[in-house]
Write an enzyme that holds these catalytic residues in place. Structure first.
Site, PDB file in Angstrom:
ATOM      1  CE1 TYR A   1      41.510  40.790  26.581  1.00  0.00           C
ATOM      2  CE2 TYR A   1      41.759  39.357  24.676  1.00  0.00           C
ATOM      3  CZ  TYR A   1      42.270  40.335  25.519  1.00  0.00           C
ATOM      4  OH  TYR A   1      43.517  40.833  25.302  1.00  0.00           O
TER       5      TYR A   1
ATOM      6  CB  THR B   1      13.693  51.687  46.358  1.00  0.00           C
ATOM      7  OG1 THR B   1      12.474  52.389  46.093  1.00  0.00           O
ATOM      8  CG2 THR B   1      14.368  52.288  47.578  1.00  0.00           C
TER       9      THR B   1
ATOM     10  CE  LYS C   1      10.029  54.505  47.786  1.00  0.00           C
ATOM     11  NZ  LYS C   1      10.674  55.736  47.306  1.00  0.00           N
TER      12      LYS C   1
ATOM     13  CB  CYS D   1      51.120  27.319  33.196  1.00  0.00           C
ATOM     14  SG  CYS D   1      50.511  25.834  32.369  1.00  0.00           S
TER      15      CYS D   1
ATOM     16  N   GLY E   1      54.345  30.631  31.372  1.00  0.00           N
ATOM     17  CA  GLY E   1      55.469  31.452  31.828  1.00  0.00           C
ATOM     18  C   GLY E   1      56.704  30.608  32.089  1.00  0.00           C
TER      19      GLY E   1
ATOM     20  CG  HIS F   1      47.789  27.030  36.669  1.00  0.00           C
ATOM     21  ND1 HIS F   1      47.696  28.240  36.014  1.00  0.00           N
ATOM     22  CD2 HIS F   1      47.866  26.077  35.711  1.00  0.00           C
ATOM     23  CE1 HIS F   1      47.700  28.021  34.702  1.00  0.00           C
ATOM     24  NE2 HIS F   1      47.806  26.718  34.497  1.00  0.00           N
TER      25      HIS F   1
ATOM     26  CD  GLU G   1      47.658  30.400  38.872  1.00  0.00           C
ATOM     27  OE1 GLU G   1      48.737  29.929  39.287  1.00  0.00           O
ATOM     28  OE2 GLU G   1      47.327  30.378  37.677  1.00  0.00           O
TER      29      GLU G   1
HETATM   30  N1  GLN Z   1      49.581  26.793  26.357  1.00  0.00           N
HETATM   31  C1  GLN Z   1      50.392  26.044  27.270  1.00  0.00           C
HETATM   32  C2  GLN Z   1      50.037  24.574  27.269  1.00  0.00           C
HETATM   33  O1  GLN Z   1      48.948  24.202  26.897  1.00  0.00           O
HETATM   34  C3  GLN Z   1      50.336  26.618  28.674  1.00  0.00           C
HETATM   35  C4  GLN Z   1      48.978  26.546  29.314  1.00  0.00           C
HETATM   36  C5  GLN Z   1      48.818  27.447  30.510  1.00  0.00           C
HETATM   37  O2  GLN Z   1      49.567  28.413  30.687  1.00  0.00           O
HETATM   38  N2  GLN Z   1      47.822  27.176  31.330  1.00  0.00           N
HETATM   39  O3  GLN Z   1      50.818  23.760  27.661  1.00  0.00           O
END
Ligand code: GLN
Length: 535
Positions: A56, A191, A226, A384, A386, A510, A512
């Site tokens: 956040y 500006t 300007k 992860c 998930g 990960h 991504e």
């Molecule tokens: N909290 C979990 C762990 O530490 C998964 C971490 C994550 O999703 N990056 O293993």
């Protein structure tokens, strides 16, 4: 030795103007003109790295190959340049001070008073130059986090001033990214804030060589004149940066504004060719002209904040372009997913992703989402946390191991199917101590992931403390949750899948972090393909 040139990007007037995207777009243009380029981010906060920051506060924490937990702008750098970054590409005030204080304790400055100037500024300068020298780059672009005028930024501005002095005018330049607000009532672009922000910069002894002006409306020549006059910048070095439909348009916008030409001219560099953007534009064409749409649910607990799942969102966009489909992402708060309304929330989705995360908030909702995807045969990707939730769901609902859990969520669970890694047990410090960075994984040949990756050995980036508990390996495999990827040295489970499902994959790593515009990640590409087929 290489004569590395240094470009600095500062920001004025407002935060969130997109310094990272401008830096990445310029780097893209220079790279595609034949130069070797890297981008560095200097972050003026005291944390050693963003690893301990709440998403956040700071958005996603991006992890590099060498296991550095870094600012999310590094994700943009990698996605644009298609080149990995490293710890050296992200330096914070915390890291600078820690180094200087460690040196002081070692006695390196014996007899001297340790001060911001020269000790802190020298450390900043050496971090900038070291990247250019060790990486043998033609050009290093260094983005200074924060906004000019912030107290925290002062040592960085001073370091840049000194570097300009040390290295000479043709070897360094400063791009100041600023905002030209539009006053609707007066129907005018203003500006003055930019003039003030440049003045602020000049008070620190630094004058910009180039102004990049973020704006909602085109900037005409009279405004450019300007700005040039009052900000002491040549008119051709006033670059308009109009709001773009997507961040991926920005390199082309900068090209048509001539940002790369002005930079090369000022740095006395001659490009071997004009920017070759064919592959990039091919991606853009597909991205902008989708033939179909798919609806993807992203189940997480930071969904209010776009930046918290930045790399996942970008990976999905890239995978969409590859499949020539528009990916409509539906962020769904896991805390709102209860048994009674999970179906109402998820029934229109063609694919479900359960996001990474930490701590127990919202995890029961994630487990509900996994169960819904598994039972209703909706393509599912668990990343992860998930993936860990997918294991827990299967243990609870298929193996009937009631109250199965991760010891992260319930230390007393009777069935710890996800447990803390052995080497993590003695660690007490939170910062930089997870299993981080690139690790190898060996894939079973008779698996879906083998077909997706097209190779038996892969390397992916990690950021976690907990893992699949191998005490349950046999039981889970026998019941149909297959462990299809393992770390070859440690035996840690990296990938799970359910063959008796159209597309159900969980990964402890990960993916991504490795998806780029020119190399969309195969897992995301195949996931989107499966979602499309599921429509
Ligand atoms: N909290 C979990 C762990 O530490 C998964 C971490 C994550 O999703 N990056 O293993």
């Amino acid at each position: 030795m290489q004569n590395t040139k240094y470009v600095f990007v500062t920001g004025g007037v407002s935060s969130s103007l997109g310094k990272g995207i401008i830096a990445a777009s310029l780097a893209k243009l220079l790279q595609s003109s034949g130069f070797s380029v890297t981008i560095q981010k200097l972050d003026p906060y005291i944390n050693i790295d963003p690893g301990t920051l709440n998403p956040y506060e700071h958005g996603e924490c991006f992890v590099t190959e060498d296991g550095a937990e870094t600012d999310l702008d590094l994700g943009h750098y990698e996605r644009f340049l298609n080149k990995p970054t490293s710890q050296a590409n992200n330096v914070t005030t915390g890291r600078i001070y820690q180094t200087v204080i460690n040196k002081e304790r070692r006695g390196d400055y014996l007899g001297k008073t340790v001060q911001i100037i020269p000790h802190i500024t020298d450390e900043i300068k050496s971090r900038v130059k070291l990247l250019g020298e060790t990486g043998n780059y033609d050009i290093v672009i260094t983005e200074i986090g924060g906004t000019v005028g912030d107290i925290e930024s002062l040592p960085y501005i001073e370091a840049v001033r000194q570097l300009k002095w040390d290295l000479g005018a043709n070897n360094t330049l400063v791009i100041h990214l600023t905002l030209i607000p539009y006053l609707a009532a007066a129907k005018e672009l203003k500006t003055k804030p930019t003039q003030h922000s440049v003045k602020e910069l000049m008070q620190s002894g630094l004058s910009p060589d180039i102004l990049v002006c973020r704006t909602e409306h085109h900037i005409n020549d009279s405004i450019k004149r300007k700005l040039a006059l009052f900000c002491n910048v040549e008119q051709e070095a006033i670059i308009e940066s109009i709001d773009a439909k997507t961040i991926y348009d920005v390199p082309n916008l900068m090209l048509s504004e001539g940002l790369d030409r002005v930079v090369l001219h000022k740095l006395d560099l001659i490009a071997t060719n004009t920017p070759k953007l064919e592959a990039w534009n091919d991606f853009l064409h597909k991205f902008n002209n989708p033939k179909k749409t798919v609806e993807i649910g992203l189940i997480g607990k930071y969904v209010e904040l776009q930046d918290a799942y930045k790399s996942i969102l970008e990976s999905l966009g890239q995978a969409g372009a590859q499949n020539e489909v528009k990916v409509n992402i539906h962020p769904i708060h896991s805390e709102e997913l209860t048994k009674t309304q999970v179906s109402a929330s998820l029934k229109n989705l063609n694919g479900i992703i359960v996001a990474p995360g930490f701590g127990d908030r919202g995890i029961e909702g994630k487990i509900e989402a996994v169960q819904y995807a598994r039972e209703n045969k909706i393509p599912f990707l668990g990343i992860c946390l998930g993936m860990q939730m997918a294991v827990i769901e299967f243990a609870r609902n298929v193996l009937k191991l009631e109250k199965a859990n991760s010891t992260e969520m319930n230390i007393n669970t009777p069935y710890p199917v996800i447990d803390i890694m052995n080497e993590q047990k003695k660690i007490t410090d939170k910062g930089g101590t997870m299993r981080l960075g690139a690790w190898q994984c060996k894939i079973n040949k008779d698996s879906k992931v083998f077909n997706i990756y097209g190779s038996e050995f892969i390397s992916e980036r990690h950021r976690h403390r907990y893992e699949f508990n191998n005490d349950y390996l046999e039981q889970l495999n026998n019941a149909g949750l297959k462990t299809t990827g393992m770390n070859p040295e440690t035996g840690l489970v990296e990938i799970i899948e359910i063959p008796d499902h159209p597309w159900f994959i969980g990964v402890q790593y990960h993916p991504e972090y490795k998806s780029t515009v020119l190399n969309p990640h195969p897992l995301f590409v195949d996931f989107i393909k499966a979602a499309l087929e599921n429509k």
